[in-house]
Write an enzyme that holds these catalytic residues in place. Sequence first.
Site, PDB file in Angstrom:
ATOM      1  N   GLU A 138      15.699  79.011  73.502  1.00 44.81           N
ATOM      2  CA  GLU A 138      15.910  80.563  74.417  1.00 44.81           C
ATOM      3  C   GLU A 138      17.649  80.888  74.268  1.00 44.81           C
ATOM      4  O   GLU A 138      17.996  80.087  74.001  1.00 44.81           O
ATOM      5  CB  GLU A 138      15.441  80.609  76.161  1.00 44.81           C
ATOM      6  CG  GLU A 138      16.726  80.700  76.887  1.00 44.81           C
ATOM      7  CD  GLU A 138      16.381  80.505  78.388  1.00 44.81           C
ATOM      8  OE1 GLU A 138      15.642  79.158  79.088  1.00 44.81           O
ATOM      9  OE2 GLU A 138      16.505  81.001  79.160  1.00 44.81           O
ATOM     10  N   ASP A 182      15.833  76.482  79.195  1.00 43.55           N
ATOM     11  CA  ASP A 182      16.665  75.976  79.855  1.00 43.55           C
ATOM     12  C   ASP A 182      15.418  75.365  81.041  1.00 43.55           C
ATOM     13  O   ASP A 182      14.334  75.627  81.079  1.00 43.55           O
ATOM     14  CB  ASP A 182      17.478  76.591  80.374  1.00 43.55           C
ATOM     15  CG  ASP A 182      18.854  77.191  79.412  1.00 43.55           C
ATOM     16  OD1 ASP A 182      19.544  78.515  79.784  1.00 43.55           O
ATOM     17  OD2 ASP A 182      18.177  75.982  78.077  1.00 43.55           O
ATOM     18  N   ASP A 197      15.877  75.809  83.944  1.00 43.80           N
ATOM     19  CA  ASP A 197      15.929  76.922  85.127  1.00 43.80           C
ATOM     20  C   ASP A 197      14.782  78.036  85.190  1.00 43.80           C
ATOM     21  O   ASP A 197      13.727  77.878  84.661  1.00 43.80           O
ATOM     22  CB  ASP A 197      17.504  76.982  85.446  1.00 43.80           C
ATOM     23  CG  ASP A 197      17.450  78.169  83.979  1.00 43.80           C
ATOM     24  OD1 ASP A 197      18.056  78.184  83.518  1.00 43.80           O
ATOM     25  OD2 ASP A 197      16.788  78.735  83.183  1.00 43.80           O
ATOM     26  N   ASP A 256      14.609  80.879  84.737  1.00 43.38           N
ATOM     27  CA  ASP A 256      14.920  81.617  84.107  1.00 43.38           C
ATOM     28  C   ASP A 256      14.012  81.383  82.554  1.00 43.38           C
ATOM     29  O   ASP A 256      13.428  81.747  81.960  1.00 43.38           O
ATOM     30  CB  ASP A 256      16.198  81.921  83.544  1.00 43.38           C
ATOM     31  CG  ASP A 256      16.363  83.530  83.870  1.00 43.38           C
ATOM     32  OD1 ASP A 256      17.676  84.332  83.440  1.00 43.38           O
ATOM     33  OD2 ASP A 256      15.844  83.915  84.547  1.00 43.38           O
TER      34      ASP A 256
END
Length: 648
Positions: free
Chosen positions: A434, A507, A509, A511
Amino acid sequence: MTSKYEAKDIVVLEGLDAVRLRPGMYIGTTGPKGFHHILWEIVDNSIDEISSGFGSTITITLNRDGSATVEDDGRGIPVDIHPTMKKSGVEVVYTTLHAGGKFNNSNYKFSGGLHGVGASVTNALSEWCDVTVNRNGKTYNMRFESLEDGEGKVHGGQVVKPLTQEGSSKTTGTKVTFLPDKRIFGEQQFNFELIAKRARELAFLNKNLKINIIDKIDGNQTTFHYEGGIADFAKYLVEEKTKLFQEPIYIEQEDKDFKMELAVIYTDSYTENCFSYVNNIPTTEGGTHETGARSAITKVFNDYARANNFLKEKEQNFLGEDFREGITIVLSVKMNNVQFEGQTKTKLGNPEARVKVEALTIKGLQEFLSNKKSSSVAEAILNKAKGAAKTREAAKRAKELSRAKNSADNFNLVGKLAASSSKNREKAELFIVEGDSAGGSAKQGRDRSFQAILPLRGKPLNAEKKRIDQVLGNEEIRTIISALETGIGEDFDLSALRYNKVIILSDADQDGAHIRAILLTFFYRYMRELINDGHVFIGLPPLYKVYKKGYEEYVYSDAELPAATARAGKGYLIQRYKGLGEMNPDQLFETTMDPEKRTLIQVTIDDAAEAEKMVVTLMGDDIEARKDYISKHANFDKVDTFMNEYKS
Ligand code: 28F
């Protein structure tokens, strides 16, 4: 000197001892799947009895001492002495290795498929097994134990209490309690959720069956009973989707020694879902029964389209794949002498099953369509097929584009894929990373001899709600398809796969989790074999670095942080990593890419129906359902229901 085998040297293992010597031969593994398998063997006997038309309810109880109880209201195992075995029916069922009940898979040798080895295997692998039968107005009881002899050898399922009449009873049925043997399974527990999932499936597949599950350890209790059978199953699978019509098409046909049920419903999605079973066993790799059902659907609806001027004279017939878009099929077949094939022995091989299912489905569908009330359903299906046919042309062009043989020339990849130099596909790995900054670090930090990097610039398209030409229209998706070189959907060819591992690095998180879910959805929808064959992994980047002068340790979960700070001693500092991009190339390699140090989560699909619902819920457009799913499953890790921890 040839060593001559004497008859005495050929050790004939007493039946149940053979089971204890090589449990894997009979239950696959002594891990959780095998542990639960000895419960299903007992449940299967109750299901056979109820499928024969006797009784209707099974109750599974998980007891506080770790044992399980299964009870049915059938006729009760016969207690009279078996003429040839000179033993009671109960003793025969619990001490003789034999196939299952009515629809048995007797010629079915264990090699990945686990069914029909019988209750005697459960007995052999239990510390004790207690059987109570209510029959002939009386209550009988018998008890078995796996006992150690003088030389420390354990003999499985020995009779410790012969069949004894212990009272009278107004009801009939069989009740069995057994305690899995720790000497075989170690300290394992029954898993309520896993049992509930299979019980629900069995209730869908046997519409006159009611299954209660009582968990005395956590106090959970649930009941499954679906009078609509697999029609209710089909509705359950699409409950969060937009349906083209409310009631599934339902066909139930029986021939001598062959029974089939088929439920078909369509939604506005573009993918096909087929859940097929033989004798209640999931056939995840499909097989001849599915082939028969599909060809029947194509034939009957083409005939109907012609007969009702839906297809003009000059227009060609719809193809089979045109009827697949948006379809959800549940197919259940019951038959004898089943032959399983395929990678995981979950593909039905019997040729006669294709012929029978095709003939019976044609008959059932023609009956359904002969009813005027079905015209709106037929109309909806034919419109859907018409749309699919149009898209097929567009998709064909796009697929040619994405399947360009030599990916290096494929303009999709220029300037994106940092290929690995070695041609060794067994070792080669592709990291889908990503973001450009992390992608850059990964390119610098990697071992380029076998590690390729494909940075994702933006979020790829969510394939769940899109048609194949829209999916192929998305640059990121096309790049991934080109890099893997397998093609997608119908054309998917696993042998063309360039990498042994496809590793998603996103990641930690929300997202990152969303990108991960989008990629998994895409693989699940258009490259399912990539997952089934174990090539898809999730990389685990560290969340923290605990460090001080001359000391550093990477921490991969919140749970591990306290112990890590304790190890660091006073004066430590903590760095929180918000994204992959915050690590320099060497750190990224060392913590997340180095085969010696990294942790990868292998993505597997244990329960297709569950994975299907997870994908639909999370990636569909029913926001409410999504919020509900995530909140119910609290920490996002639960979403990865089809992932297992994998130390590579
Ligand atoms: C909790 C586990 O095992 N239920 C069963 C029956 C009923 C019959 C049966 C079973 C005799 C010896 C072949 C009764 N009456 N629940 C169960 N219910 N087995 S197992 O017969 C087995 C045959 O081996 C049964 C008339 N016919 C069959």
